[in-house]
Enzyme design. Structure first.
Site, PDB file in Angstrom:
ATOM      1  CD  GLU A 600      -3.019  -1.089   2.249  1.00  0.00           C
ATOM      2  OE1 GLU A 600      -2.795  -0.348   3.238  1.00  0.00           O
ATOM      3  OE2 GLU A 600      -4.019  -1.808   2.165  1.00  0.00           O
ATOM      4  CD  GLU A 705      -4.448  -5.648   3.209  1.00  0.00           C
ATOM      5  OE1 GLU A 705      -5.284  -4.845   3.689  1.00  0.00           O
ATOM      6  OE2 GLU A 705      -3.227  -5.528   3.369  1.00  0.00           O
TER       7      GLU A 705
END
EC number: 3.2.1.58
Length: 834
Positions: A600, A705
């Site tokens: 991320e 995720e």
């Protein structure tokens, strides 16, 4: 209320007999408050008990009102400067308790010193000035006079006893000599019998005299040794029933008390029980274990009872502890699926080994297994061998890649058919990279003022205990049983998070260095045992790639950004240089099948071009070092449609990793239950399918995720101390609730979402499972998925393990009950506000 004027002349000659009355009252009070007096006194204690009751109720009779309690003196009677403030200069708290200003009170105290009142009713005021107290020499004269008076009373008592004995003898003789029937028995006593009775009488009288002497002697000794904390010094004590109005409760200097061996008195003060006052109360209530004629000479019953109880407790422990140890060992040998963590680490593989087998230079370091919290399934034979500069200590020299998790998946020693068979995996979040909402217990003990919000601040706060604390977490939060359960749940991949401090630390980093590396290697071996393939995922990069708590340090982004942006860029490449060389070994080629670059990176704040350049360089570096696995990069939170034109000339074998949640998007979190399922099966399904195509999108895409959480209610999910969008407490400036019933009511609450899973209704469980299975279906149009996360301490909707064990996740991940295209089921009477 202001005090009355204190004038000596106001009471005329009332003081003329004051000294005599004081002597009597003082002696009477000494008797009544004697620490070891067993008599049932009912005078002054009842007054004290009533006074304490008034204090608890916040009320005291006006004439007896007091603002201060304990007043302590040392053994010589001098004021203890460590325990007492100057009574003429009360502290701020004491001064605030008055209803008028400090100057007025100071003036009134001055008047009190000049003209102290002599009233019995206000004798406490008479003692306010230091000059009004009796001098020590005067008190010595009182003691001398008291001694003479005491000896006189003893002489008078002895004379009275002698007269009573003589009168008794004369009466007995007259009765024996009389012939009156009222004075005669059937048979008169003989002379021998009378002699024996007389001797017995004399013996009894001697015993009483000796007891009286012993009691007097004990009393004198107690007066000399009277404890400072237990009772004030006589030299500066107040008259009976009086105390100073201006005295506050003294601060107890615990260090001094403990040094003097007076810790029992500290316990009395702290808990409000025991001590001389409570002993007197016990005597009055008939709970005292002593006897009336034991004069305090023997051990009180309650003390004997305490020792008897202690002995019984020791006996019980002697019996119970060995049994508990045996039972515990038996339990440790059986993995409990519900709680596999156990209570103690395993170190049995050190048995029979000598610590001398560890070279002196390595003893006490992370290479020394005697310093490890847990050695279970580690090879504890010492080696300092490294690959890529990273230790192989703990690994076995052989391995077996023949296992498979289920019949739908090939064994490890056969290629996984990526592209034709979806990944069904799970994350190990919050384990080797700490995340507060997953393991809130590591953060709960700190106040918000402490600012413990991430692994950086936690490690810094823990200091020298950080290594032990975090290694215990590594050893217990995820164990071998978890990997067995992952296999049994029908999963086939595991995404394992780690951070750069598993490899190296820099500058003033407070992180625990290198210990998590050992647990990462053991986790991979557990995956091997159960046929699970691994995606490596660096969650923390030097400088932080997003400024969020799961990067290690919440705040500023220092990677590719700011003063040290270039330095941290190079450091992150150095980390990948070491890690890729290590996992390029043959033992990892079949199991580490996806190699992540960085989790991320916040490309909404970072330069997109800088991130893409680094990504290309890092990919070429790791592939040059021998990595044959797929290399994964994150979408950086950019719209997926933008990636259609990005990195078109990238290296081979790359995957795009996207993370999809509805709860962090205010336009999606407020959808009702059915609308959320439709969003997944319509919008997300087509979005993933499109981006996964090399012709219409970017190419191979995985969802690294996602979760079945339909609220952002989990504790610490939005950072430590931050509120929720669901209840409208997330923003400091906007209280808007983002939930389905925000406009119509009732207001949404986190109580139901955060409730124990045993309280979940059947309808709610049905929704949660359908919501999860819809996402599985959508992500399987791409390369597959990794659920976030396997285990949490309390956030049930984020734990695959909890959902699987409690019936709101499919029994087998490869056999869901719902797929996109099926009719969305009816969720019954499930309210929309949770």
């Amino acid at each position: 209320m202001p005090s009355h004027s204190r004038s000596r002349d106001r009471y005329g000659g009332r003081d003329s007999d004051r000294e005599a009355r004081y002597d009597y009252d003082y002696a009477r009070r000494r008797y009544a408050t004697d620490d070891n007096d067993d008599d049932y006194d009912d005078d002054e204690l009842e007054h004290g008990l009533n006074e304490r009751r008034y204090r608890r109720d916040g009320y005291l009779p006006p004439r007896e009102s007091r603002t201060r309690g304990y007043y302590e003196r040392d053994a010589e009677g001098a004021a203890d400067e460590e325990l007492l403030g100057d009574e003429r200069n009360p502290g701020p708290r004491a001064s605030r308790s008055y209803g008028h200003d400090y100057d007025a009170r100071r003036g009134e105290r001055s008047r009190a010193r000049e003209a102290p009142r002599r009233s019995e009713r206000h004798r406490d005021r008479d003692r306010e000035g230091q000059s009004r107290r009796r001098a020590y020499e005067d008190d010595g004269r009182h003691r001398t006079r008291d001694g003479r008076r005491e000896r006189g009373r003893e002489s008078d008592a002895e004379a009275r006893r002698s007269r009573r004995r003589e009168a008794g003898r004369e009466t007995a003789a007259r009765k024996h000599q009389s012939s009156d029937s009222t004075n005669s028995a059937s048979h008169l006593l003989s002379a021998d019998a009378l002699a024996r009775l007389g001797a017995q009488y004399e013996k009894e009288e001697r015993r009483k005299r000796e007891n009286a002497k012993d009691a007097a002697k004990a009393e004198r000794k107690r007066q000399k040794k009277r404890a400072v904390v237990g009772e004030e010094s006589r030299a500066l004590r107040d008259p009976p029933g009086e105390s100073h109005r201006d005295r506050t409760k003294a601060r107890v200097a615990s260090g001094a008390y403990l040094e003097e061996g007076r810790s029992p008195e500290m316990q009395v003060r702290h808990r409000g029980g025991g001590g001389p006052a409570m002993e007197a109360r016990w005597r009055k209530e008939g709970s005292w274990g002593g006897t009336m004629d034991d004069a305090g000479g023997g051990r009180p019953f309650w003390k004997r009872k305490k020792w008897i109880g202690l002995g019984a407790l020791i006996l019980i422990l002697v019996i119970v502890i060995p049994v508990a140890v045996v039972v515990s060992k038996k339990h440790d040998n059986k993995s409990d699926p519900a709680d596999p963590q156990g209570t103690s680490p395993g170190k049995s593989n050190l048995d029979g080994l000598s610590h001398d087998s560890i070279p002196a230079y390595a003893q006490g370091t992370y290479l020394d297994p005697w310093t490890w919290y847990d050695t279970t399934d580690f090879n504890v034979t010492f080696t300092n061998e490294t690959v890529g500069g990273l230790s192989i200590m703990g690994l076995n020299s052989t391995w077996d890649d023949s296992a498979r998790p289920n019949d739908n998946v090939p064994p490890l020693n056969e290629p996984f058919p990526y592209g034709s068979q979806p990944i069904r995996g799970v994350n190990l979040g919050g384990w080797l990279s700490i995340e507060p909402f997953i393991v809130p217990s590591l953060f709960d003990s700190y106040s918000s003022v402490a600012g413990i919000i991430d692994e950086w601040t936690l490690s810094k706060r823990l200091g020298s205990s950080a290594a032990r604390t975090l290694e215990k977490h590594y050893a217990t939060f995820i164990t071998e049983q978890d990997f067995a359960d992952i296999r049994d749940a029908g999963l086939d991949h595991v995404r394992i998070q780690y951070s750069y401090w598993a490899v190296a630390t820099y500058d003033d980093d407070p992180y625990v260095a290198k210990i998590s590396w050992r647990y990462l290697l053991r986790a991979i071996e557990y995956c091997r045992k159960y046929g699970l393939r691994v995606k490596l995922d660096p969650h923390g990069i030097p400088g932080s790639q997003n400024g969020w708590n799961h990067s290690g340090r919440e705040g500023v982004i220092g990677w590719l950004n700011g003063t040290d942006g270039e330095l941290n860029r190079n450091r992150s490449l150095a980390v990948h240089d070491s890690v890729s060389k290590f996992f390029a070994q043959d033992r990892y080629k079949n199991i580490v099948t996806i190699y992540g670059l960085v989790n991320e990176p916040l490309m909404l704040s970072l330069s997109v071009e800088d991130v893409l350049d680094w990504t290309t360089e890092a990919t070429k570096l790791v592939q040059k070092n021998g990595i044959t696995a797929y290399v994964a990069l994150h979408d950086g939170f950019l719209n997926l449609s933008k990636w259609k034109s990005m990195l078109k000339n990238r290296p081979d074998k790359m995957l795009l990793d996207t993370h999809q949640y509805t709860i962090f998007n205010t336009g999606q979190i407020g959808l009702n239950h059915t609308a959320k399922v439709n969003l997944i099966c319509n919008d997300w399904y087509n979005m993933i399918k499109e981006i996964n195509s090399t012709s219409t999108g970017w190419g191979p895409t995985i969802c690294g995720e996602w979760s079945q959480a339909d609220t952002d209610c989990a504790k610490y999910l939005n950072n430590v101390g931050r509120g929720t969008r669901w209840e409208g407490t997330f923003s400091l400036t906007d209280s808007t609730q983002y939930c389905p019933t925000a406009d119509t009511g009732p207001p949404c609450s986190c109580a139901n979402a955060n409730a124990d899973v045993s309280e979940y209704s059947a309808d709610y469980k049905k929704f949660l499972q359908t919501y999860a299975e819809a996402q599985m279906s959508a992500f399987e149009t791409g390369q597959g998925w990794f659920y976030w996360t396997w285990r949490t301490e309390s956030a049930a909707q984020w734990s695959y393990r909890t959902a699987w064990k409690n019936g709101f996740m499919p029994a087998k991940a490869y056999a869901p009950s719902f797929k996109c295209g099926d009719a969305v089921p009816d969720f019954g009477n499930l309210p929309e506000y949770y």
